[in-house]
Design a protein around this motif. Structure first.
Motif, short mmCIF file in Angstrom:
data_model
loop_
_atom_site.label_atom_id
_atom_site.label_comp_id
_atom_site.label_asym_id
_atom_site.label_seq_id
_atom_site.Cartn_x
_atom_site.Cartn_y
_atom_site.Cartn_z
N SER A 73 -2.39 -4.04 -0.05
CA SER A 73 -3.66 -3.75 -0.72
C SER A 73 -4.41 -5.01 -1.10
CB SER A 73 -3.43 -2.88 -1.96
OG SER A 73 -2.82 -1.66 -1.61
N LYS A 99 -4.82 -2.91 -9.97
CA LYS A 99 -5.05 -1.58 -9.40
C LYS A 99 -6.12 -0.81 -10.15
CE LYS A 99 -0.33 -0.84 -7.73
NZ LYS A 99 0.90 -0.03 -7.94
N GLY A 158 -5.69 -2.60 2.69
CA GLY A 158 -5.37 -1.38 1.94
C GLY A 158 -5.96 -1.32 0.55
N TRP A 159 -7.05 -2.04 0.30
CA TRP A 159 -7.63 -2.09 -1.05
C TRP A 159 -8.07 -0.71 -1.52
CZ3 TRP A 159 -8.12 -5.00 -5.26
CH2 TRP A 159 -9.13 -4.70 -6.17
N ARG A 186 -6.85 2.05 -0.94
CA ARG A 186 -5.71 2.95 -1.17
C ARG A 186 -4.71 2.32 -2.13
NH1 ARG A 186 -3.36 3.68 4.64
NH2 ARG A 186 -1.79 4.79 3.39
N ARG A 187 -5.17 1.44 -3.00
CA ARG A 187 -4.26 0.69 -3.86
C ARG A 187 -3.58 1.54 -4.91
NH1 ARG A 187 -9.47 -0.20 -4.97
NH2 ARG A 187 -10.24 -0.03 -7.11
N THR A 194 0.82 -1.20 0.00
CA THR A 194 0.00 0.00 0.00
C THR A 194 0.85 1.25 0.00
OG1 THR A 194 -1.67 -1.22 1.27
CG2 THR A 194 -1.90 1.16 1.19
#
Length: 565
Positions: free
Chosen positions: A474, A497, A532-533, A535-536, A398
């Motif tokens: 992430s 992403k 943290g997906w 905020r990838r 991340t």
């Protein structure tokens, strides 16, 4: 009928003391259907007395996860207000400030409402998990995968006391339901790439998680979250703080490991005459005494389960005759009595004839120290990777958005693998593509491959444990060699992403790999959402690092002049 069972509705029953039966069983969350297991799971013949516990206990593997959700409009909370809030007059409406002491009673009832335990199918939860597979240009698809919740004690690292003091004050909607033993759920993800056929990869998909569950049950493993503090402190002084140790029956573990190693030496020989699994604490020496520490690590459990599954598969293939045309033409259930799998004596693994191929495999298990699920941004978790072959597992950081490889390819070109096998391997050759092969095999570690076991092609897993902090990564990616051999690690991560959901990311990766691939191998991609997906795309340059090169590769693949070269 046993006294603890009460028959209702024909074949279904309520169980009060028995834990696993065929039909419907009563659990803390209600009725759940328990399927009968296959023929090889009921046969206890030719199994040592110290290993029959593995067959007797039948843990349950579920392809769904359990979580808490608030009551919906279809099932309103009876403690809630009788009229909608938006219909209140302006003079009577008060904005909610979070302070329930000053809020009206209806608002307080809404905040403190009860939640409902629901089951969500993991394969349909596209916002949490995505899996896509494609056959490519091959005649069949030999890739398989598995995802679900495995029934083993938690192996997560216990959080500090400062983080557990106010555990009860956390929102109930953000936590998952506990399992039957009181631990948070342990998630299981596996990807298997077969070669020579799909018999071995299908066997791993359907049975490897059960070998892990049975090994944990036979070892009598306790939870890492509910261990006596004095025992843990004493073990840390003796062996250090890592790995995380769990209470177990050390004497029984020594007997099981001794019998497994002796079976490999007696049945296969060759490489396995000097075989010493690195995580086994007891190698089966007659003069050695089993350690009395009373603890075991999850790494030792995984290594035993992998080697045990490989031994059963190889033993079943060695017992078959590949030149018996009459037996090969018989149906699989020819020797069953009234087509009842529970009455079959000989286990059925693979097809009617000897299967000479094998399969690679990678397994990822995630355990959390608290009921907060591993995809929650504020929840830490422990990740354990068990890897055999050339399937790849990646993590996306991340902080900087870079791809972090968690596994390495077990090929003859690897210095570690070459040093391990040169004294046993027949030949190391280089094919026309510049890739080294050992006796025609590209993988030095794999399940199956009966004819190559004596030279050291084993299922010894490469184990790696990662303590994941809150929103540190992430997502997690698991790909077969049809993708790992075609795309770079950063390209795979950058494609995901740009996707909105993990399911879309897995589909985009498989589509791009199939489009630019030259050999058209089977392609499978699993994407697991982590904390943290959301905020990838913040780390580094987001998904722009390989965008230009990917566009060039796509144009080159669709160029009609490419076929002329």
């Amino acid at each position: 009928m046993p006294p603890h069972c009460l028959s209702i509705n024909g074949p279904f029953m309520i169980v009060t003391s028995a834990r696993r039966v065929t039909g419907r069983a009563w659990t803390s969350t209600g009725y759940s259907f328990i399927r009968p297991r296959r023929s090889q799971e009921y046969s206890t013949e030719a199994i040592p007395q110290d290993e029959q516990t593995i067959v007797k206990r039948r843990p349950q593997f579920r392809d769904y996860f359990i979580t808490h959700l608030p009551s919906s409009s279809l099932h309103p909370d009876p403690r809630g207000p009788t009229s909608p809030f938006h219909k209140l007059p302006r003079s009577a409406s008060v904005p909610h400030t979070g302070d329930t002491s000053q809020s009206p009673t209806p608002f307080q009832a809404l905040v403190d409402r009860e939640t409902t335990v629901v089951r969500i199918p993991l394969r349909n939860a596209k916002h949490h998990f995505g899996a896509v597979t494609a056959r490519g240009t091959r005649p069949t698809n030999q890739d398989t995968y598995q995802a679900g919740v495995i029934d083993i004690p938690a192996f997560a690292k216990r959080p500090p006391a400062s983080l557990t003091i106010k555990r009860n004050s956390s929102p109930r909607e953000s936590r998952a339901a506990d399992t039957a033993n009181g631990d948070p759920q342990v998630f299981y993800f596996g990807i298997f790439d077969g070669h020579g056929g799909s018999e071995c990869s299908t066997f791993l998909k359907e049975n490897l998680h059960e070998y892990i569950q049975d090994a944990a049950a036979a070892f009598e493993v306790g939870s890492s979250l509910r261990t006596n503090q004095q025992q843990i402190s004493g073990s840390e002084q003796a062996i250090g703080p890592l790995p995380v140790m769990q209470v177990a029956n050390r004497h029984r573990i020594g007997d099981l490991e001794k019998h497994l190693v002796q079976n490999w030496r007696r049945m296969v020989g060759g490489y396995f005459k000097r075989f010493k699994p690195p995580h086994f604490s007891y190698y089966g020496s007659e003069s050695a005494e089993a350690p009395s520490t009373g603890h075991v690590s999850i790494e030792e459990i995984m290594e035993y389960a992998f080697l045990r599954a490989d031994l059963d598969f190889v033993k079943a293939q060695a017992a078959k005759r590949d030149d018996d045309l009459v037996q090969a033409e018989k149906p699989l259930n020819d020797d069953e009595i009234l087509h009842s799998p529970s009455l079959t004596r000989a286990p059925k693994i693979g097809g009617p004839s000897r299967f000479k191929g094998g399969s690679t495999g990678s397994v990822a298990m995630i355990s959390t120290p608290s009921p907060t699920p591993f995809w929650h941004p504020a929840g830490p978790s422990s990740l354990l990777i068990s890897h055999v072959g050339d399937t790849r597992v990646l993590l996306c950081s991340t902080e900087n958005g870079e791809a972090i490889p968690v596994t390495s390819n077990h090929h003859p070109s690897s210095p570690i693998e070459a040093g391990r096998l040169r004294r046993y391997a027949a030949t190391f050759v280089t094919d026309s593509f510049g890739e080294e092969r050992m006796s025609g095999l590209a993988n030095t570690r794999a399940f199956g491959d009966v004819q190559s076991k004596r030279i050291g092609v084993s299922a010894e897993p490469e184990l790696r444990r990662i303590e994941m902090g809150a929103a540190e990564y992430s997502f997690l990616v698991m790909v077969s060699d049809g993708i790992g051999g075609t795309l770079l690690d950063q390209e795979v991560v950058d494609i995901i992403k740009e996707a909105r959901t993990p399911e879309q990311g897995a589909r985009d990766v498989v589509s791009f790999a199939t489009e630019v691939s030259k050999d058209g191998d089977n392609s499978t991609c699993l994407v697991i959402r982590l904390g943290g997906w959301e905020r990838r795309q913040e780390g580094g340059v987001g998904s722009l690092g390989t965008k230009e090169s990917r566009e060039w590769r796509r144009q080159d693949a669709t160029d009609p002049r490419r076929s002329r070269t």
